[in-house]
Design an enzyme around this catalytic site. Structure first.
Site, PDB file in Angstrom:
ATOM      1  N   LYS A 130      50.885  -1.774  85.163  1.00 46.69           N
ATOM      2  CA  LYS A 130      50.552  -1.817  86.586  1.00 46.69           C
ATOM      3  C   LYS A 130      49.039  -1.757  86.698  1.00 46.69           C
ATOM      4  O   LYS A 130      48.365  -1.162  85.851  1.00 46.69           O
ATOM      5  CB  LYS A 130      51.161  -0.602  87.295  1.00 46.69           C
ATOM      6  CG  LYS A 130      51.308  -0.772  88.776  1.00 46.69           C
ATOM      7  CD  LYS A 130      52.690  -1.274  89.134  1.00 46.69           C
ATOM      8  CE  LYS A 130      52.868  -1.369  90.636  1.00 46.69           C
ATOM      9  NZ  LYS A 130      54.219  -1.707  91.026  1.00 46.69           N
ATOM     10  N   GLY A 152      64.657   1.044 107.862  1.00 43.22           N
ATOM     11  CA  GLY A 152      63.631   0.060 107.533  1.00 43.22           C
ATOM     12  C   GLY A 152      64.240  -1.323 107.415  1.00 43.22           C
ATOM     13  O   GLY A 152      64.868  -1.637 106.405  1.00 43.22           O
ATOM     14  N   VAL A 153      64.071  -2.132 108.468  1.00 40.71           N
ATOM     15  CA  VAL A 153      64.631  -3.485 108.422  1.00 40.71           C
ATOM     16  C   VAL A 153      63.488  -4.503 108.389  1.00 40.71           C
ATOM     17  O   VAL A 153      63.371  -5.371 109.248  1.00 40.71           O
ATOM     18  CB  VAL A 153      65.634  -3.760 109.572  1.00 40.71           C
ATOM     19  CG1 VAL A 153      66.976  -3.126 109.249  1.00 40.71           C
ATOM     20  CG2 VAL A 153      65.120  -3.251 110.915  1.00 40.71           C
ATOM     21  N   GLY A 154      62.647  -4.342 107.386  1.00 43.27           N
ATOM     22  CA  GLY A 154      61.544  -5.284 107.162  1.00 43.27           C
ATOM     23  C   GLY A 154      62.035  -6.435 106.316  1.00 43.27           C
ATOM     24  O   GLY A 154      63.157  -6.926 106.492  1.00 43.27           O
ATOM     25  N   LYS A 155      61.204  -6.849 105.359  1.00 43.71           N
ATOM     26  CA  LYS A 155      61.529  -8.041 104.561  1.00 43.71           C
ATOM     27  C   LYS A 155      62.855  -7.877 103.816  1.00 43.71           C
ATOM     28  O   LYS A 155      63.726  -8.730 103.870  1.00 43.71           O
ATOM     29  CB  LYS A 155      60.392  -8.325 103.571  1.00 43.71           C
ATOM     30  CG  LYS A 155      59.109  -8.807 104.255  1.00 43.71           C
ATOM     31  CD  LYS A 155      58.079  -9.286 103.277  1.00 43.71           C
ATOM     32  CE  LYS A 155      57.442  -8.190 102.471  1.00 43.71           C
ATOM     33  NZ  LYS A 155      56.636  -7.240 103.244  1.00 43.71           N
ATOM     34  N   VAL A 156      63.028  -6.753 103.133  1.00 47.30           N
ATOM     35  CA  VAL A 156      64.261  -6.551 102.361  1.00 47.30           C
ATOM     36  C   VAL A 156      65.413  -6.150 103.286  1.00 47.30           C
ATOM     37  O   VAL A 156      66.506  -6.719 103.221  1.00 47.30           O
ATOM     38  CB  VAL A 156      64.076  -5.463 101.272  1.00 47.30           C
ATOM     39  CG1 VAL A 156      65.384  -5.227 100.531  1.00 47.30           C
ATOM     40  CG2 VAL A 156      62.973  -5.860 100.296  1.00 47.30           C
TER      41      VAL A 156
HETATM   42  N1  LIG Z   1      59.958  -6.802  98.817  1.00 47.17           N
HETATM   43  C1  LIG Z   1      60.456  -6.625  97.622  1.00 47.17           C
HETATM   44  O1  LIG Z   1      60.792  -7.586  96.913  1.00 47.17           O
HETATM   45  C2  LIG Z   1      60.642  -5.229  97.078  1.00 47.17           C
HETATM   46  C3  LIG Z   1      61.009  -5.082  95.727  1.00 47.17           C
HETATM   47  C4  LIG Z   1      61.246  -3.809  95.230  1.00 47.17           C
HETATM   48  C5  LIG Z   1      61.091  -2.698  96.060  1.00 47.17           C
HETATM   49  N2  LIG Z   1      60.706  -2.869  97.367  1.00 47.17           N
HETATM   50  C6  LIG Z   1      60.547  -1.674  98.195  1.00 47.17           C
HETATM   51  O2  LIG Z   1      61.459  -1.748  99.277  1.00 47.17           O
HETATM   52  C7  LIG Z   1      60.888  -1.154 100.439  1.00 47.17           C
HETATM   53  C8  LIG Z   1      60.883  -2.178 101.572  1.00 47.17           C
HETATM   54  O3  LIG Z   1      60.119  -3.304 101.175  1.00 47.17           O
HETATM   55  P1  LIG Z   1      59.845  -4.518 102.167  1.00 47.17           P
HETATM   56  O4  LIG Z   1      59.244  -5.580 101.321  1.00 47.17           O
HETATM   57  O5  LIG Z   1      61.044  -4.782 102.984  1.00 47.17           O
HETATM   58  O6  LIG Z   1      58.697  -3.876 103.062  1.00 47.17           O
HETATM   59  P2  LIG Z   1      58.403  -4.167 104.625  1.00 47.17           P
HETATM   60  O7  LIG Z   1      57.079  -3.567 104.876  1.00 47.17           O
HETATM   61  O8  LIG Z   1      58.635  -5.606 104.946  1.00 47.17           O
HETATM   62  O9  LIG Z   1      59.566  -3.338 105.359  1.00 47.17           O
HETATM   63  C9  LIG Z   1      59.544  -1.960 105.501  1.00 47.17           C
HETATM   64  C10 LIG Z   1      60.042  -1.645 106.905  1.00 47.17           C
HETATM   65  O10 LIG Z   1      60.157  -0.234 107.027  1.00 47.17           O
HETATM   66  C11 LIG Z   1      59.698   0.132 108.309  1.00 47.17           C
HETATM   67  N3  LIG Z   1      59.315   1.542 108.308  1.00 47.17           N
HETATM   68  C12 LIG Z   1      58.162   2.107 107.875  1.00 47.17           C
HETATM   69  N4  LIG Z   1      58.216   3.447 108.055  1.00 47.17           N
HETATM   70  C13 LIG Z   1      59.427   3.724 108.579  1.00 47.17           C
HETATM   71  C14 LIG Z   1      60.071   4.919 108.970  1.00 47.17           C
HETATM   72  N5  LIG Z   1      59.470   6.097 108.844  1.00 47.17           N
HETATM   73  N6  LIG Z   1      61.315   4.826 109.482  1.00 47.17           N
HETATM   74  C15 LIG Z   1      61.931   3.637 109.625  1.00 47.17           C
HETATM   75  N7  LIG Z   1      61.366   2.471 109.261  1.00 47.17           N
HETATM   76  C16 LIG Z   1      60.138   2.508 108.743  1.00 47.17           C
HETATM   77  C17 LIG Z   1      58.564  -0.823 108.585  1.00 47.17           C
HETATM   78  O11 LIG Z   1      58.287  -0.926 109.974  1.00 47.17           O
HETATM   79  C18 LIG Z   1      59.101  -2.122 107.994  1.00 47.17           C
HETATM   80  O12 LIG Z   1      59.814  -2.896 108.944  1.00 47.17           O
HETATM   81  C19 LIG Z   1      59.495  -0.671 100.015  1.00 47.17           C
HETATM   82  O13 LIG Z   1      59.586   0.677  99.612  1.00 47.17           O
HETATM   83  C20 LIG Z   1      59.175  -1.545  98.808  1.00 47.17           C
HETATM   84  O14 LIG Z   1      58.286  -0.901  97.926  1.00 47.17           O
HETATM   85  C21 LIG Z   1      60.496  -4.101  97.882  1.00 47.17           C
END
Ligand SMILES: NC(=O)c1ccc[n+]([C@@H]2O[C@H](COP(=O)([O-])OP(=O)(O)OC[C@H]3O[C@@H](n4cnc5c(N)ncnc54)[C@H](O)[C@@H]3O)[C@@H](O)[C@H]2O)c1
EC number: 1.4.1.23
Length: 366
Positions: free
Chosen positions: A91, A191-195
């Site tokens: 990393k 958390g309903v972001g990207k994943v």
């Molecule tokens: N994107 C990937 O491919 C990937 C791979 C492995 C792990 N992850 C992990 O998965 C998690 C989500 O990743 P992502 O890419 O969807 O990120 P993202 O930033 O797109 O989504 C995260 C969501 O969580 C919400 N959030 C933040 N704080 C919050 C809280 N206190 N309560 C409720 N919602 C909250 C944000 O508003 C956002 O919509 C992260 O921890 C990331 O490290 C992601």
């Protein structure tokens, strides 16, 4: 996996003498012209070249940056080993505010630093870096992945990350209820972001009942507009207390499982995408003591790293999806090992990963 913390001397002592050290190589990088200050940590190359993202973050101290790079690199060794990848763990962290300090010159200088390692470390995106940044880094360094499709990359990894988490949930259901189907189960997603939003789609397709929360109103709105049947609650605190919740999926930040949340969790399974869900060592035991099945975060969220590893050989979505589908079997194997050894699943996952690394190192005569 416990944390490396402290001043530089403590970090160095841990690295060379402590149980949590043992990293192969740590590189401090500086390019005064662009202002680059970075740390590249290679934990293990037993299974192959170290693979892990680049975090761009305004660390308060340089010691904090070194400690974070060491911890994150070790975590990647475990994640890559459990994902069955021919990659070790590494990393990098760039010290600075990505909004203010990220420039093309800095990313190119960083690319030259990674290139100087001759392929022992392969870089990708992490917090504070994006596919567009990897496109720039790749101009100076062929050991870069997580690039945009326009530049020969696979792009956003969240689709396969969500698919992997979904497989982890199905495996949890199989282990606990003797049937992988999630039909009729209630799943809460924080958390309903990207994943998280892709995960909602998988669950609805299978006939699960979905409850969500997010601090961003637009993230919730995007789901509610498409799927009015999805229940929305005010915050994570309300979500983890929902009556009849079967599965809790932390998909926002780390530390979701802690001394406050675990005692009040209504779910019988925890399976989500967030990294570092266990706030401190011992939480995995608290979960087990309450009869809550925990699907280890770094195992079920490996879809993303599976994708970036695949990109190095010319990305193929179907091949990648087939690899991510194996998260189902891997998760089941962890639960079986946990039962056999009388330890929590998180400890069982660590054991299996360590065994794979030791066997690979022994096979290479190390
Ligand atoms: N994107 C990937 O491919 C990937 C791979 C492995 C792990 N992850 C992990 O998965 C998690 C989500 O990743 P992502 O890419 O969807 O990120 P993202 O930033 O797109 O989504 C995260 C969501 O969580 C919400 N959030 C933040 N704080 C919050 C809280 N206190 N309560 C409720 N919602 C909250 C944000 O508003 C956002 O919509 C992260 O921890 C990331 O490290 C992601």
């Amino acid at each position: 996996m416990t944390d490396v913390t402290g001043a530089p001397a403590d970090v160095l002592h841990t690295l060379f003498h402590g149980d949590q050290g043992g990293h192969e190589q740590v590189v401090l990088c500086q390019d005064r012209a662009s202002g680059l200050k970075a740390v590249i940590a290679i934990h293990s190359t037993a299974l192959g070249p170290a693979l892990g993202g680049t975090r761009f973050y305004p660390y308060a101290t340089e010691a904090e940056a070194v400690a974070d790079a060491l911890n994150l690199a070790r975590g990647m060794s475990y994640k890559n080993a459990m994902a069955g990848l021919a990659h070790g763990g590494g990393k990098a962290v760039i010290i600075g505010d990505p909004e203010r300090d990220k420039t093309e010159e800095l990313l190119l200088a960083y690319g030259r630093m990674v290139a100087s390692l001759g392929g022992r470390y392969v870089t990708a995106c992490d917090v504070g870096t994006y596919v567009a940044d990897m496109d720039v880094v790749a101009r100076e360094c062929r050991w870069t992945t997580g690039r945009s499709p326009e530049n020969g990359g696979a792009g956003d990894s969240s689709v396969l990350t969500a698919f992997g988490v979904y497989q982890g949930m199905r495996a949890s259901a199989q282990h606990l209820w003797g049937d992988p189907s999630l039909r009729g189960r209630t799943v809460g997603i924080a958390g309903v972001g990207k994943v998280g939003h892709h995960l909602v789609e998988h669950l609805l397709e299978e006939g699960a009942r979905v409850v969500i929360t997010d601090v961003r109103r637009e993230a919730v709105g995007r789901i509610s507009d498409r799927h009015p049947a999805v229940q929305v609650v005010a915050d994570t605190d309300a979500l983890i207390r929902v009556e009849g919740l079967d599965i809790y999926a932390p998909c926002a930040l780390g530390g979701a499982l802690n001394d406050d949340s675990v005692p009040v969790l209504t779910a019988t399974v925890v399976c989500g995408a967030a990294n570092n869900q266990l706030a401190h060592p011992g939480v995995e035991k608290d979960l087990a003591d309450r009869g809550i099945l925990y699907a280890p975060d770094y195992v079920v969220n490996a879809g993303g790293v599976i994708q970036v590893a695949d990109e190095l050989h010319g990305f193929d979505f179907d091949r990648c999806k087939a690899k991510a589908a194996k998260i189902f079997d891997t998760t089941l194997a962890i639960f079986a090992r946990a039962k056999e050894d009388g330890i929590p699943p998180a400890a069982a996952a660590d054991r299996i990963a360590e065994q794979r690394m030791h066997e690979a190192a022994a096979a290479r005569g190390r």
